[in-house]
Design a protein around this motif. Structure first.
Motif, mmCIF file in Angstrom:
data_model
loop_
_atom_site.group_PDB
_atom_site.id
_atom_site.type_symbol
_atom_site.label_atom_id
_atom_site.label_comp_id
_atom_site.label_asym_id
_atom_site.label_seq_id
_atom_site.Cartn_x
_atom_site.Cartn_y
_atom_site.Cartn_z
ATOM 1 N N MET A 34 -6.244 -48.261 6.385
ATOM 2 C CA MET A 34 -5.128 -48.795 5.601
ATOM 3 C C MET A 34 -4.380 -47.626 4.963
ATOM 4 O O MET A 34 -4.982 -46.782 4.295
ATOM 5 N N PHE A 35 -3.066 -47.575 5.173
ATOM 6 C CA PHE A 35 -2.240 -46.478 4.669
ATOM 7 C C PHE A 35 -1.461 -46.952 3.445
ATOM 8 O O PHE A 35 -0.769 -47.971 3.499
ATOM 9 N N LEU A 36 -1.589 -46.172 2.358
ATOM 10 C CA LEU A 36 -0.988 -46.523 1.081
ATOM 11 C C LEU A 36 -0.241 -45.314 0.514
ATOM 12 O O LEU A 36 -0.523 -44.173 0.888
ATOM 13 N N PRO A 37 0.682 -45.520 -0.418
ATOM 14 C CA PRO A 37 1.281 -44.368 -1.107
ATOM 15 C C PRO A 37 0.187 -43.594 -1.849
ATOM 16 O O PRO A 37 -0.766 -44.201 -2.356
ATOM 17 N N LEU A 38 0.310 -42.286 -1.903
ATOM 18 C CA LEU A 38 -0.655 -41.493 -2.661
ATOM 19 C C LEU A 38 -0.274 -41.558 -4.140
ATOM 20 O O LEU A 38 0.755 -41.023 -4.547
ATOM 21 N N GLU A 85 6.003 -37.052 3.371
ATOM 22 C CA GLU A 85 5.506 -37.849 2.261
ATOM 23 C C GLU A 85 3.980 -37.902 2.285
ATOM 24 O O GLU A 85 3.357 -38.111 3.323
ATOM 25 N N LEU A 86 3.366 -37.736 1.103
ATOM 26 C CA LEU A 86 1.914 -37.834 0.982
ATOM 27 C C LEU A 86 1.474 -39.292 0.973
ATOM 28 O O LEU A 86 2.093 -40.137 0.310
ATOM 29 N N VAL A 87 0.416 -39.587 1.694
ATOM 30 C CA VAL A 87 -0.133 -40.940 1.735
ATOM 31 C C VAL A 87 -1.643 -40.873 1.561
ATOM 32 O O VAL A 87 -2.270 -39.820 1.737
ATOM 33 N N ALA A 88 -2.206 -41.992 1.198
ATOM 34 C CA ALA A 88 -3.658 -42.147 1.143
ATOM 35 C C ALA A 88 -4.091 -43.030 2.306
ATOM 36 O O ALA A 88 -3.397 -43.994 2.656
ATOM 37 N N ILE A 89 -5.220 -42.687 2.911
ATOM 38 C CA ILE A 89 -5.790 -43.489 3.997
ATOM 39 C C ILE A 89 -7.136 -44.020 3.527
ATOM 40 O O ILE A 89 -8.003 -43.253 3.111
ATOM 41 N N LYS A 90 -7.298 -45.321 3.573
ATOM 42 C CA LYS A 90 -8.543 -45.940 3.118
ATOM 43 C C LYS A 90 -9.203 -46.671 4.274
ATOM 44 O O LYS A 90 -8.566 -47.445 4.986
ATOM 45 N N LYS A 91 -10.489 -46.420 4.455
ATOM 46 C CA LYS A 91 -11.267 -47.082 5.494
ATOM 47 C C LYS A 91 -11.806 -48.390 4.923
ATOM 48 O O LYS A 91 -12.548 -48.403 3.948
ATOM 49 N N VAL A 92 -11.413 -49.511 5.528
ATOM 50 C CA VAL A 92 -11.731 -50.832 4.995
ATOM 51 C C VAL A 92 -12.439 -51.662 6.063
ATOM 52 O O VAL A 92 -12.027 -51.673 7.227
ATOM 53 N N VAL A 95 -6.059 -48.696 -11.861
ATOM 54 C CA VAL A 95 -4.698 -48.653 -12.374
ATOM 55 C C VAL A 95 -4.163 -47.247 -12.128
ATOM 56 O O VAL A 95 -4.719 -46.273 -12.628
ATOM 57 N N MET A 96 -3.113 -47.157 -11.351
ATOM 58 C CA MET A 96 -2.584 -45.860 -10.924
ATOM 59 C C MET A 96 -1.087 -45.786 -11.213
ATOM 60 O O MET A 96 -0.480 -46.769 -11.646
ATOM 61 N N MET A 97 -0.514 -44.617 -10.959
ATOM 62 C CA MET A 97 0.928 -44.470 -11.151
ATOM 63 C C MET A 97 1.528 -43.657 -10.011
ATOM 64 O O MET A 97 0.854 -42.829 -9.389
ATOM 65 N N ASP A 98 2.789 -43.921 -9.764
ATOM 66 C CA ASP A 98 3.571 -43.094 -8.856
ATOM 67 C C ASP A 98 4.094 -41.938 -9.693
ATOM 68 O O ASP A 98 5.045 -42.087 -10.461
ATOM 69 N N ALA A 99 3.454 -40.772 -9.567
ATOM 70 C CA ALA A 99 3.732 -39.645 -10.456
ATOM 71 C C ALA A 99 4.732 -38.651 -9.885
ATOM 72 O O ALA A 99 4.893 -37.556 -10.433
#
Length: 359
Positions: free
Chosen positions: A147-151, A99-106, A190-194
């Motif tokens: 922080m790991f989030l859905p891509l 699964e693809l994820v996004a990683i954000k440095k916070v 504003v994003m979407m699960d595509a």
């Protein structure tokens, strides 16, 4: 996870002749595609992330060498030539599921993680806010957390194609459940699960291309393959204590057409968010596409110059339900983005009419 195609399978546009191969190799030796400083810091996290079950793309693996060397491939159609932007985010795959994820440095002192965890703790399935997969300490900087989030993908890419698709988007974007107000609103938030819309997935950087960087993606119709929309990026959001008046100052991340914004005079936060969402509906939908004039009463009330006369999110919902009850009959009508030139507009309007008749 798909494997990159062999040279025999590649289309001609992804290949170079001998002269251009020599130029490509010189550019490569000159460092055109080298990792820049911020990318190097992500590469330096690769082993740490792998230990926690996340795999970065080949470009960010220790010892990476460009995949096009020794071949006749054009780097612009090699996925590992793409550089990340913005610099505080990275993509990866879960090692166990792909699964693809996004990683954000916070920053540790930022409220974003706490706000998202608070929202998630409400266990409200009608609240369209992104959920955190997990958090990890940043191995390179103790002042930051990963922080790991859905891509996710920008909500408006690809374009909407029918009135019903716009109705679904507005339905979800004003559905905030028990929050009683909107999250921080901006177009990029504003994003979407595509995944349902683009089952082949897409390259995290070159988002018009497939994950291997070779082909154009072919999105399906939102009408037949609906998507879910989410609010993200709570870095400038504020959680107010119960009973406290929601006053803020500043204009970072806010709609710059709001008259009451100030760096020194406190103003009500929630009416500004209503205005921002109204501006999004106006600029990204009503003004961009044909056949969406029915949104005018909604955008006018949400963008009222007097913040005291703007509706609350629940009043927005009520007004939208009234508009929606009539607009839903138009759901099948195809829409297209307005062209910049007169002749372009004539052609698009004609195509829209024909499409609505044969669709």
């Amino acid at each position: 996870m798909a494997h990159p195609p062999s040279e025999e399978q590649l289309p001609d546009y992804a290949l170079l002749d001998d002269d251009r191969i020599a130029k490509r190799d010189k550019f490569t030796r000159d460092g055109i595609w080298d990792l820049y400083s911020v990318e190097i810091t992500w590469r330096d996290r690769a082993r740490y992330l792998l230990e926690h079950g996340y795999v970065l793309r080949p470009r960010y693996q220790p010892g990476w060498t460009p995949s096009w060397l020794g071949t006749n491939r054009n780097p612009f159609f090699c996925e590992d030539a793409a550089m990340i932007f913005p610099t505080r985010t990275m993509d990866a795959r879960k090692r166990d599921t792909g699964e693809l994820v996004a990683i954000k440095k916070v920053k540790n002192d930022n409220q974003e993680i706490q706000i998202l965890k608070y929202i998630e703790s409400r266990r409200d399935t009608t609240c369209h806010c992104v959920t955190i997969i997990e958090t990890l300490p940043d191995p390179l900087d103790p002042l930051f957390t990963l922080m790991f989030l859905p891509l996710l993908r920008r909500y408006s890419d690809p374009n909407f194609c029918a009135v019903g698709e716009v109705i679904s988007f507005i339905d979800q974007s004003i559905e905030v459940g028990t929050l009683n107000h909107l999250p921080d609103i901006a177009e990029a938030n504003v994003m979407m699960d595509a995944r349902n819309l683009i089952p082949t997935e897409w390259h995290p950087v070159n988002q018009s291309q497939t994950p291997d960087g070779v082909y154009k993606i072919k999105p399906r119709s939102r009408t037949y393959f609906p998507v879910q929309y989410f609010y993200i990026d709570f870095g400038h959001s504020v959680r107010f204590k119960k009973g406290c008046r929601p006053l803020v100052i500043g204009d970072i991340g806010r709609d710059d057409t709001v008259l009451e914004l100030s760096h020194d005079i406190p103003y009500e936060a929630f009416p500004v968010d209503i205005h921002a969402l109204g501006s999004l509906y106006l600029q990204d939908l009503q003004e961009k596409y044909y056949s969406l004039d029915f949104l005018a009463p909604l955008t006018e009330s949400m963008r009222h110059p007097d913040p005291a006369r703007r509706p609350t999110i629940h009043q927005v919902h009520e007004q939208w339900q009234q508009i929606r009850s009539e607009a839903v009959e138009l759901s099948h009508i195809r829409i297209s983005a307005k062209a910049a030139t007169f002749f372009g507009r004539v052609i698009q309007q004609a195509a829209s009419i024909v499409g609505s008749l044969v669709g």
